[in-house]
Write a protein that holds these residues in place. Structure first.
Motif, PDB file in Angstrom:
ATOM      1  N   GLN A 100       0.790  -0.842   0.299  1.00 30.79           N
ATOM      2  CA  GLN A 100      -0.304   0.384  -0.012  1.00 30.79           C
ATOM      3  C   GLN A 100       0.647   1.520   0.071  1.00 30.79           C
ATOM      4  O   GLN A 100       2.493   1.398   0.313  1.00 30.79           O
ATOM      5  CB  GLN A 100      -1.051  -0.093   0.997  1.00 30.79           C
ATOM      6  N   SER A 109      -1.817   3.658 -15.730  1.00 33.85           N
ATOM      7  CA  SER A 109      -1.475   1.814 -15.890  1.00 33.85           C
ATOM      8  C   SER A 109      -2.528   1.792 -17.399  1.00 33.85           C
ATOM      9  O   SER A 109      -2.375   0.696 -18.670  1.00 33.85           O
ATOM     10  CB  SER A 109      -1.767   0.489 -14.766  1.00 33.85           C
ATOM     11  N   THR A 165      -2.929   4.047  -2.824  1.00 35.40           N
ATOM     12  CA  THR A 165      -2.164   2.402  -3.709  1.00 35.40           C
ATOM     13  C   THR A 165      -2.869   2.221  -4.952  1.00 35.40           C
ATOM     14  O   THR A 165      -1.976   1.802  -5.752  1.00 35.40           O
ATOM     15  CB  THR A 165      -2.968   1.553  -3.482  1.00 35.40           C
ATOM     16  N   ASN A 166      -4.111   2.982  -5.420  1.00 38.39           N
ATOM     17  CA  ASN A 166      -4.238   2.712  -6.971  1.00 38.39           C
ATOM     18  C   ASN A 166      -4.480   4.330  -7.759  1.00 38.39           C
ATOM     19  O   ASN A 166      -4.980   4.272  -9.227  1.00 38.39           O
ATOM     20  CB  ASN A 166      -5.914   2.540  -6.400  1.00 38.39           C
ATOM     21  N   SER A 167      -3.551   4.811  -7.847  1.00 32.32           N
ATOM     22  CA  SER A 167      -3.296   6.103  -8.427  1.00 32.32           C
ATOM     23  C   SER A 167      -2.934   5.889  -9.839  1.00 32.32           C
ATOM     24  O   SER A 167      -3.522   6.465 -10.362  1.00 32.32           O
ATOM     25  CB  SER A 167      -1.935   7.116  -7.543  1.00 32.32           C
ATOM     26  N   ASN A 168      -2.078   5.074  -9.769  1.00 28.32           N
ATOM     27  CA  ASN A 168      -1.791   4.682 -11.015  1.00 28.32           C
ATOM     28  C   ASN A 168      -2.987   4.672 -12.138  1.00 28.32           C
ATOM     29  O   ASN A 168      -3.164   4.093 -13.570  1.00 28.32           O
ATOM     30  CB  ASN A 168      -0.862   3.482 -11.593  1.00 28.32           C
ATOM     31  N   ASP A 169      -4.085   3.302 -11.198  1.00 28.12           N
ATOM     32  CA  ASP A 169      -5.312   2.950 -11.671  1.00 28.12           C
ATOM     33  C   ASP A 169      -6.281   4.416 -11.841  1.00 28.12           C
ATOM     34  O   ASP A 169      -7.255   3.931 -11.763  1.00 28.12           O
ATOM     35  CB  ASP A 169      -6.162   1.883 -11.075  1.00 28.12           C
ATOM     36  N   TYR A 220      -7.146   6.967  -9.088  1.00 29.15           N
ATOM     37  CA  TYR A 220      -8.246   6.771  -8.301  1.00 29.15           C
ATOM     38  C   TYR A 220      -7.795   6.814  -6.483  1.00 29.15           C
ATOM     39  O   TYR A 220      -5.977   6.163  -6.632  1.00 29.15           O
ATOM     40  CB  TYR A 220      -9.640   6.585  -8.432  1.00 29.15           C
ATOM     41  N   SER A 269      -8.609   6.807  -2.622  1.00 31.72           N
ATOM     42  CA  SER A 269      -9.134   6.332  -1.447  1.00 31.72           C
ATOM     43  C   SER A 269      -8.976   7.750  -0.164  1.00 31.72           C
ATOM     44  O   SER A 269      -7.706   7.486   0.112  1.00 31.72           O
ATOM     45  CB  SER A 269      -8.712   5.248  -0.815  1.00 31.72           C
ATOM     46  N   ALA A 280     -13.130   3.646 -13.963  1.00 26.79           N
ATOM     47  CA  ALA A 280     -12.800   3.611 -11.833  1.00 26.79           C
ATOM     48  C   ALA A 280     -14.324   4.036 -11.101  1.00 26.79           C
ATOM     49  O   ALA A 280     -15.570   4.713 -12.212  1.00 26.79           O
ATOM     50  CB  ALA A 280     -11.842   4.281 -11.795  1.00 26.79           C
TER      51      ALA A 280
END
Length: 302
Positions: free
Chosen positions: A38, A129, A51-55, A57, A59, A137
């Protein structure tokens, strides 16, 4: 139709989560904590999960419940989006839709009136990505999950579809044919009873009612659940300069389907992805309001 247009204008102005007036009066630093799985940045009162910034978005949540109001700003290259943040400590999802590069994310706490202080600031480097990742998303304005009724309905509608175009046609057609304009919600919005409103796509689907924000959010959720990149767009429409919401959809080989002159799919080209006005103009004819597409001026996209 003119009454509908006026209603949409008032509602969209009330509900726009991007056009918010506040003043930043102070700032507080933040510290980061990350492990192999993470990427989490913890401030004194809030937490940003990248954690999902390259996707495309993030949190974000408060560390504890609060009676105060909070906002989130996400800025890149001088362009800023502003959102509400839940005060109950529940995480919400925010889009990183402004391309690759450095984003500055801030969490702000209400001090008094329209004044806010910065309680956390974090710069985040983003490299998608997938070029269309921001529009696939589930995010605050387009929220859905595997258990959503809207996702199940989209799967049902698209079960026999063989191409992406067929999927778009089926979902668009369903929304236009089944969702009617919610005049009662419009009245509540005009009276200021729904400040900070965010669409619940399952409520819209079940009630078969909505305003422009609802139509566009439901469309985007259903299409994204079918892995079809879809934008929820907010902007102005001439000649009356109403603030409005509509969709744009990406199809391989065609690119982003945008606004043009008429309402429906003609068998070869999508000429208008505006389900709100399509629902009120089922004859599919051109109107002065719609014009040739140049009347639509984008302000924000989610």
């Amino acid at each position: 139709m003119k009454r509908l247009i006026s209603m949409v204008a008032l509602i969209a102005l009330v509900f726009s989560v991007s056009i918010l007036d506040f003043t930043q009066v102070s700032a507080a630093g933040s510290e980061s904590a990350a492990d192999e799985a993470q990427v989490i940045y913890k401030g004194t009162k809030s937490q940003i999960d990248a954690t999902n910034s390259n996707d495309a978005y993030l949190s974000i949540k408060l560390l504890e419940k609060s009676a105060k109001k909070y906002k989130v700003t996400i800025e890149k290259s001088g362009v800023k989006y502003t959102y509400d943040l839940r005060s109950d400590g529940t995480a919400d999802i925010y889009s990183l839709q402004m391309g690759n590069g450095k984003y500055t994310v801030k969490v702000l706490e209400n001090v008094s009136g329209t004044k806010y202080s910065v309680v956390q600031t974090q710069d985040i480097e983003v490299k998608y990505s997938n070029p269309n990742a921001p529009f696939l998303a589930s995010t605050q304005n387009v929220s859905f999950n595997a258990k959503s009724k809207a996702v199940a309905k989209a799967a049902e509608l698209c079960k026999s579809a063989k191409t992406t175009l067929e999927k778009v046609e089926k979902i668009y057609g369903y929304v236009v044919s089944n969702v009617t304009y919610d005049t009662e919600k419009a009245k509540k919005a005009i009276d200021g009873q729904l400040s900070g409103y965010i669409p619940d796509v399952d409520v819209i689907l079940t009630s078969n009612k909505g305003i422009c924000f609802d139509y566009s959010s439901l469309m985007a959720a259903m299409l994204r659940s079918q892995n079809i990149p879809t934008k929820l767009v907010m902007g102005y429409v001439a000649p009356d300069n109403v603030y409005h919401a509509w969709n744009e959809v990406f199809i391989d080989g065609m690119g982003w389907i945008k606004i043009q002159s008429s309402v429906y799919f003609d068998g070869k080209n999508w000429s208008r992805m505006d389900s709100t006005f399509a629902a009120g103009n089922k004859g599919g004819g051109k109107t002065k309001f719609i014009g040739d597409g140049s009347n639509y001026s984008k302000k924000y996209e989610y």
